[in-house]
Motif scaffolding. Structure first.
Motif, PDB file in Angstrom:
ATOM      1  N   PHE A   1     -35.302  45.156 -29.254  1.00  0.00           N
ATOM      2  CA  PHE A   1     -35.392  45.649 -27.894  1.00  0.00           C
ATOM      3  C   PHE A   1     -35.321  44.463 -26.942  1.00  0.00           C
ATOM      4  CE2 PHE A   1     -36.643  50.072 -28.581  1.00  0.00           C
ATOM      5  CZ  PHE A   1     -36.911  50.036 -29.937  1.00  0.00           C
TER       6      PHE A   1
ATOM      7  N   GLN B   1     -36.128  43.278 -22.604  1.00  0.00           N
ATOM      8  CA  GLN B   1     -36.622  43.612 -21.273  1.00  0.00           C
ATOM      9  C   GLN B   1     -36.226  42.514 -20.305  1.00  0.00           C
ATOM     10  OE1 GLN B   1     -40.820  44.524 -20.934  1.00  0.00           O
ATOM     11  NE2 GLN B   1     -40.435  45.731 -19.095  1.00  0.00           N
TER      12      GLN B   1
ATOM     13  N   LYS C   1     -36.822  45.293 -14.989  1.00  0.00           N
ATOM     14  CA  LYS C   1     -36.227  46.449 -15.656  1.00  0.00           C
ATOM     15  C   LYS C   1     -37.123  46.939 -16.785  1.00  0.00           C
ATOM     16  CE  LYS C   1     -31.393  45.343 -14.665  1.00  0.00           C
ATOM     17  NZ  LYS C   1     -30.032  45.178 -15.247  1.00  0.00           N
ATOM     18  N   GLU C   2     -36.893  48.170 -17.186  1.00  0.00           N
ATOM     19  CA  GLU C   2     -37.636  48.730 -18.305  1.00  0.00           C
ATOM     20  C   GLU C   2     -37.093  48.169 -19.616  1.00  0.00           C
ATOM     21  OE1 GLU C   2     -38.907  53.076 -16.419  1.00  0.00           O
ATOM     22  OE2 GLU C   2     -37.658  52.957 -18.208  1.00  0.00           O
ATOM     23  N   ARG C   3     -37.938  48.190 -20.618  1.00  0.00           N
ATOM     24  CA  ARG C   3     -37.521  47.760 -21.946  1.00  0.00           C
ATOM     25  C   ARG C   3     -36.489  48.747 -22.496  1.00  0.00           C
ATOM     26  NH1 ARG C   3     -42.373  46.392 -25.709  1.00  0.00           N
ATOM     27  NH2 ARG C   3     -42.729  48.650 -25.515  1.00  0.00           N
ATOM     28  N   GLU C   4     -35.443  48.227 -23.123  1.00  0.00           N
ATOM     29  CA  GLU C   4     -34.409  49.081 -23.669  1.00  0.00           C
ATOM     30  C   GLU C   4     -34.132  48.728 -25.124  1.00  0.00           C
ATOM     31  OE1 GLU C   4     -30.370  48.741 -22.370  1.00  0.00           O
ATOM     32  OE2 GLU C   4     -30.472  46.561 -22.125  1.00  0.00           O
TER      33      GLU C   4
ATOM     34  N   THR D   1     -27.041  50.233 -28.714  1.00  0.00           N
ATOM     35  CA  THR D   1     -26.825  50.714 -27.374  1.00  0.00           C
ATOM     36  C   THR D   1     -25.394  50.371 -26.968  1.00  0.00           C
ATOM     37  OG1 THR D   1     -27.788  50.798 -25.166  1.00  0.00           O
ATOM     38  CG2 THR D   1     -27.601  48.623 -26.165  1.00  0.00           C
TER      39      THR D   1
ATOM     40  N   TYR E   1     -35.681  54.239 -29.216  1.00  0.00           N
ATOM     41  CA  TYR E   1     -36.769  54.581 -28.313  1.00  0.00           C
ATOM     42  C   TYR E   1     -38.005  53.764 -28.677  1.00  0.00           C
ATOM     43  CZ  TYR E   1     -33.877  58.476 -26.872  1.00  0.00           C
ATOM     44  OH  TYR E   1     -32.852  59.236 -26.395  1.00  0.00           O
TER      45      TYR E   1
END
Length: 122
Positions: free
Chosen positions: A36, A38, A42-45, A59, A105
């Protein structure tokens, strides 16, 4: 419980490559592993994930550039990052979840490393 330690981050120019490593404190052959990131503000993706059978998921923004893999000893996971661009700048985290399908997720994951910084300059 499993402890995860990331390494391999750093600074690189656009177009360059980095290889991140995640060392686990125990065998992870039954764990689904993920990377992941971040970025500031920004949000963690979710970036990439690999389950215990070797099924992969990425992704869209990293497909064709990043490759997740796990070593045969099943104690480490890697993220090979090629053709890096400034939008890839972020703190990258390794994560593990007990069994299950590949997931991008973060709520699905139980264990997290401390993160490693990746900075890509233009």
């Amino acid at each position: 419980q499993v402890q995860l330690v990331e390494s391999g981050g750093g600074s690189v120019q656009a177009g360059g490559s980095l290889r991140l490593s995640c060392a686990a404190s125990k065998y992870i052959y039954r764990y689904c592993m993920g990377w992941f990131r971040q970025a500031p503000g920004k949000e963690r993706e979710g970036v990439a994930t690999i389950d215990s059978y070797g099924s992969l998921s990425y992704t869209d923004s990293v497909k064709g550039r990043f490759t997740i893999s796990r070593d045969k000893a099943d104690t480490s996971v890697y993220l090979q990052m090629n053709s890096l661009n400034p939008e890839d700048t972020a703190i990258y985290y390794c994560a593990a979840k007990w069994v299950g399908s590949p997931s991008l997720y973060d709520d699905d994951y139980n264990y997290w490393g401390q993160g490693t910084q990746v900075t890509v300059s233009s």
